[in-house]
Structure formats: C-alpha cells, structure tokens
Design an enzyme around this catalytic site. Structure first.
Site, mmCIF file in Angstrom:
data_model
loop_
_atom_site.group_PDB
_atom_site.id
_atom_site.type_symbol
_atom_site.label_atom_id
_atom_site.label_comp_id
_atom_site.label_asym_id
_atom_site.label_seq_id
_atom_site.Cartn_x
_atom_site.Cartn_y
_atom_site.Cartn_z
ATOM 1 N N ASP A 319 0.859 -1.180 0.000
ATOM 2 C CA ASP A 319 0.000 0.000 0.000
ATOM 3 C C ASP A 319 0.898 1.233 0.000
ATOM 4 O OD1 ASP A 319 -2.463 1.473 0.297
ATOM 5 O OD2 ASP A 319 -1.896 1.804 2.382
ATOM 6 N N ASP A 509 -2.096 -0.665 5.927
ATOM 7 C CA ASP A 509 -2.261 0.031 7.206
ATOM 8 C C ASP A 509 -3.205 -0.693 8.155
ATOM 9 O OD1 ASP A 509 -4.789 0.537 6.242
ATOM 10 O OD2 ASP A 509 -4.429 2.654 5.811
ATOM 11 N N ASP A 513 -7.200 -1.681 4.254
ATOM 12 C CA ASP A 513 -6.618 -2.834 3.556
ATOM 13 C C ASP A 513 -6.990 -4.161 4.208
ATOM 14 O OD1 ASP A 513 -5.179 -1.172 1.707
ATOM 15 O OD2 ASP A 513 -3.785 -0.719 3.325
#
Length: 612
Positions: A319, A509, A513
């Site tokens: 991410d 995080d 996600d």
C-alpha cells in the site's frame, strides 16, 4: 513456561549433574550401593520434569511419546547396572529440554516484557485533585495524570501537555516519540519529559498490552506444517522404536545370534539411539527463537505457520500511504469554486474530525483554527465521509459526483505535479478539492532493492491516482503499479496473484486494507498496533520500518534452513547409531553421548536464531 518453573527445572538439572560428577569423581571411595543411590537420586532430580511432561502428554494425546522412551531406556540401563549411563542419559535429556524451555521463555518474554513495566496504580484527576487508584478500577473517560518517569497506566489520548514517550517496549525503537494533545499513547510506555494528562479510551481487556498477550497465545498455537508433521510422526514412531527394541531383545537369542544378556543390552541401546529426541527438537526451538528475534526488532508474528509461509514469498503488494510513504501528508491547498470559502472550510473541518482516514488528520491539522460546527456524518471505507449541513449533502472523498471540465483539468494538473487530491462535493456536484503531498519513507529504495535481490517482486497498490502513484513508485524503484483502487479491488488483485501461483505478502495500514490483508498468504500491517491491524494481520510492524519486510523474509529463510539442517542431521545420527548397534559397534555409554549430544547440538543450532 513460568519463570519460577524454569528456575526450579534449572535447579533440579544442576543438582542432577552435581550428583553425577560427585559420584564419578569419588567412585573409588564409594561402594556399589552408594553409587546406585546417588545415580538414582540424579535420575529422580533430572527426570522429574520430563517424566511429568511425558505423563501429561500421554494422557492428553492418548499416545506414548519420546519422554516415555527415555524414562524406559534409563530404567533399562539401571536394570543392567549401568547406573552412570542411565543417570547421564536422563541428565542430557533434561538439559536438552531445559534449553528448549529457555527458547520458549525467551520468545514469551520478548512479547510480554512490557507487562512488568505497566503500573498497578494510576493517579486519577478527580475533580481537580489527585487520587491514587488501582489500574483495574479505571473506566473509559477517566483522566489520569502521568508524571515524568512514570509508566502510562492505560491506552488513551493526551488532553493536557506535551512530552516525549519511550515506546521501545512496544515498537523496539529506543528513540522517544514526541507527543502532544490529541495524540494516542499506550499502556506500559514511559513518560520521559513532562507532566501530561491522558483520557482513558480503552478498557484494559482491549488495551495494547492485552492485544500483545493475545498475539503470544496465537503465536504458540499456530504451528508450522513441519512441527505438526513431526508431532504426528513422533506419535507413531515411538511405537516403532518400542517394537524394534522388543524384537532386538527376543529374536536374536531364538536364532542363536546373540545371548539373552547381549540381546537385552542391545534392545536397551535401541531405545536410546532410536528415540527421535533430536528430530522432535529440530523445528520448535528454531521457530521460537525466530519469533523472539523478530519481536525484539518490533516485528510481531502470529505464529510459526506464518514464518514458514514467509520463506516462500515471491510477490509483495505494498500500500502507498503509511507504507511506502510516511503517512503524514501535508495539505498544500484547499481549492473551491464557491464564494463562501470560510463556511465550506467549517464543513470540511467538522467532517474530517470524525474520519479515521490517514489523510483526514492532515486536513484537520491544516484547519485547526477553524470555528467548529456540528454535523452528523457517516463514513464509507475506500470512498470518504459525508454529512448534511443546512439542508445540503456535503461529501469529502472519492464519491461518484458530477465534475466540470474546468475542475477536471485543474485536478489532472495537480496529479501530474505529484499531489494527492481529496474531492469536495455539494449535492452530488464537485465544488473543489484538497491537495496534499506525502513524503517517501527513509530507506524505502534500499528495502525494495533488497526484495528484488531475493527474487521477490514488489508491486505498489494504492487508491491514489495514477500520476501520484507513478511518481512515488519511480522514486521507490518499483516497476509495477496498480492505482485508483477501492478496498475490494485490492482484494481482487491479491486473489488473482494467488491463483496465478504466487505466494503473496500484502503490506498495508490494517484498516482500509483489511480484506486484502486477510486474503493474502501473509498479511502485514504497518502502524503502531492499531486494533484492526493486530486482529486482521498475520504480522505487525510495530515500529513502521519498511525494512522489516526484508528482515522478516530473511529471518524466515534462515529459520527454514536451520530447521532443515536439524532434521537431516538428526535423522542421519539416528540411522548411523541404529546400524552401529546392529553391528555391535556402539555401546550404551557412546549411544547416550552421541544420541543426546545430537539433541543438544540441534537445539543450540536453533538458538543461533536469537541473535541473527
């Protein structure tokens, strides 16, 4: 294992070796009965914990085990009047068990060391006066006073003062972290600079301390495939060894190959050298040592099962916000087409204060001097937050709205310049945007380069626009980018990679996600132990260090290599000793030394992972 039990076990093992050494040194001065008694006492002291463990495991599993074999073998040695060999066998077996328990204790200590730091009492701010209460009596909403040098008693938010907090017991980072009003603090961490007041936001059962304890319990339950296989193998192999020992005792005399005494002696040797002690100890100490090593670096791994999977990773999905970047973006501009800019800023401030998105904090900081208004809001993960004010629907985020050509061109220019934009809409029409800029984390390029050196493909996966994503990816050295994704899109990409045969690590995080983290072969959460990350992820990087990806993969590969070394070595030793026994080469004393010595070598080899 509890500290007291480990101390008692150590004391008994030391007592056993003292008795053995005393008897061997003064053997010429002692008659056979005295020697038998002293060696017998050594047998009792050294074998107590192992015999107890064997009985408990036999009852629980309804099957015999390696502890049972060793006790029978030592008793057989005593029957043959080989008292020293029987006592030494039990001592070395107890020593190997003590080393394994030491690895377990180190693993648990690394996870739960902060428990000893968390105070039992707290100073409650009670109507302007200080009142000392037990931590267990604190309630959500209470305000506690934490003086310099004191530990924080509960998870909460600072409501007065600013200070530096030592979070090393959680993150592994020894540099204190500056905290101010509005920042979160965790129980067990240490206030180092100035007096602060903290509002309790969590019950102790939901605190960071308890989350880490839960992590420990899960870690010890999640065994690797190798551990599970060896446990099943031990269950059946014990009976094979017993059958082989009985066959060695009774068949050779029938065919005239050995005398009854020789056959019985060789049968006892089979019990010693055929026992899978080293094989049983091949994997677990390696796993526990790796878990302990990782936790000292701020890497919490939810069990050996995930360590084993880590060693096979060939693709890492990363991410962007909070993983590749610092996750501390700054607002550079709030652009809007409406005339009453100040009124709109009040609406934005009121909504973003209620949002959990990382970008929202930057917006709130930017607008911190704005007058407050109250708006009821609702947040949609992956899209944003919305609320109604004076009859109009305001949305901040990436909602489906009507965009004018003028705004579209302006937003595109901002994206090309590397900005992240958050849209502002009113009644379904885009009326402006917030432009933010985030910084790439230190050492990201080195971490990505190291992943490539391990033949692991890094992939940037983000909900941000393609221009910003491309710019960040280029700076980080990542070639493949997936942009403008919603949480469900990230999940689809994880599943697609898995179907193509890749073993996938997802790093995010732990909030937006969560679906992708749960679906990946290994889900890794960046962030200092958020609730969702500790519950959803298989691994949590408590100190947010991106290089922990490489450290954890390397450690997993080392663990796998050492476990394989141990398995091959232990099987080789057992095979050679059994063949030597058939040929009449190995005697009981040598069998004890070589077999139990191999067990200790296997465990010591595993303990090297504590300092890798």
């Amino acid at each position: 294992m509890k500290k007291n039990n480990l101390t008692i076990e150590t004391t008994l093992t030391v007592t056993a070796i003292v008795l053995i050494l005393f008897t061997l040194i003064f053997k010429s001065l002692l008659n056979e009965t005295t020697q038998m008694v002293l060696f017998g006492l050594s047998f009792v002291f050294g074998g107590f914990y192992k015999a107890k463990e064997g009985v408990i495991k036999t009852i629980q599993n309804k099957a015999l085990n390696v502890e049972f074999l060793m006790i029978i073998a030592a008793l057989g040695a005593f029957i043959l009047k080989n008292y020293a060999e029987g006592a030494i066998l039990i001592f070395i077996f107890a020593l190997s068990g003590l080393l394994e328990d030491y690895a377990t204790a180190k693993s648990e200590k690394a996870f739960t060391s902060l428990l000893s730091l968390a105070p039992e009492e707290a100073v409650l701010d009670f109507n302007g006066t200080e009142k000392v209460v037990k931590v267990s009596e604190l309630n959500i909403g209470d305000v506690v006073i934490i003086k310099v040098g004191s530990s924080i008693p509960a998870d909460g938010t600072i409501v007065f003062g600013s200070t530096a907090i030592n979070e090393s017991m959680i993150t592994g980072e020894f540099v204190p972290v500056d905290k101010k009003v509005g920042d979160s603090v965790f129980s067990g961490t240490l206030n180092e600079s100035a007096l602060i007041k903290v509002k309790v936001t969590k019950d102790m059962k939901d605190s960071m301390v308890q989350k880490i304890i839960d992590f420990v319990e899960t870690a010890h339950q999640n065994k690797t495939e190798s551990e599970s296989f060896i446990e099943q193998f031990e269950r059946w192999y014990v009976y094979v060894v017993i059958a082989l020992s009985l066959a060695t005792m009774f068949l050779p005399p029938v065919f005239g190959w050995w005398t009854r005494d020789e056959a019985f002696y060789r049968g006892i040797v089979v019990l010693v050298v055929g026992s899978p002690c080293a094989l049983v100890a091949s994997v677990s100490p390696a796993v526990l040592s790796s878990l302990s090593n990782a936790s000292r670096k701020g890497i919490l791994i939810k069990g050996g099962k995930h360590l084993e999977t880590l060693s096979k990773i060939d693709a890492v999905l990363l991410d962007k916000t909070g993983t590749i970047t610092e996750g501390k973006p700054e607002v550079k501009e709030i652009y809007c087409t409406v005339e009453n800019h100040a009124e709109l800023c009040k609406v934005i401030y009121a909504l973003e204060k209620q949002s959990t998105h990382p970008l929202a904090k930057a917006v709130v900081t930017y607008l911190e001097n704005t007058d407050e208004i109250h708006i009821e809001s609702r947040e949609t993960p992956g899209k944003g937050i919305e609320g109604t004010y004076e009859g109009h629907l305001y949305q901040v985020g990436r909602f489906d709205v009507v965009i004018s050509n003028e705004l579209k061109l302006r937003i595109d220019e901002a994206h090309k310049a590397g900005f992240t934009t958050v849209w502002i809409s009113k009644d379904g029409n885009l009326i402006g945007y917030i432009a933010l800029m985030d910084q790439i984390r230190p050492r990201v390029k080195e971490a990505i380069s190291s992943l490539k050196a391990l033949n692991i493909r890094p992939i940037l996966m983000t909900g941000d626009n393609r221009y910003t994503a491309g710019s960040i990816a280029k700076e980080a050295g990542i070639s493949y980018v997936l942009s403008e994704l919603l949480p469900e899109d990230k999940l689809k990409h994880v599943e697609s990679l898995k179907k193509s045969g890749s073993t996938v690590m997802m790093v995010g995080d732990g909030i937006n996600d969560a679906p992708a983290l749960a679906s990946a072969d290994v889900g890794v959460a960046m962030g200092s132990g958020t609730d969702v990350s500790l519950e959803t992820a298989d691994i949590v990087f408590m100190n947010n260090n991106i290089e922990n990806i490489v450290k954890s993969v390397y450690l997993a590969k080392e663990m796998k290599k050492i476990a394989l070394q141990n398995i091959v070595f232990s099987i080789t030793v057992i095979t050679l000793l059994l063949l030597s026994n058939v040929l009449g080469i190995v005697l009981l004393p040598l069998g004890v030394i070589f077999h139990e010595g191999s067990t200790i070598l296997v465990i010591l080899n595993s303990l090297r992972l504590l300092v890798k």
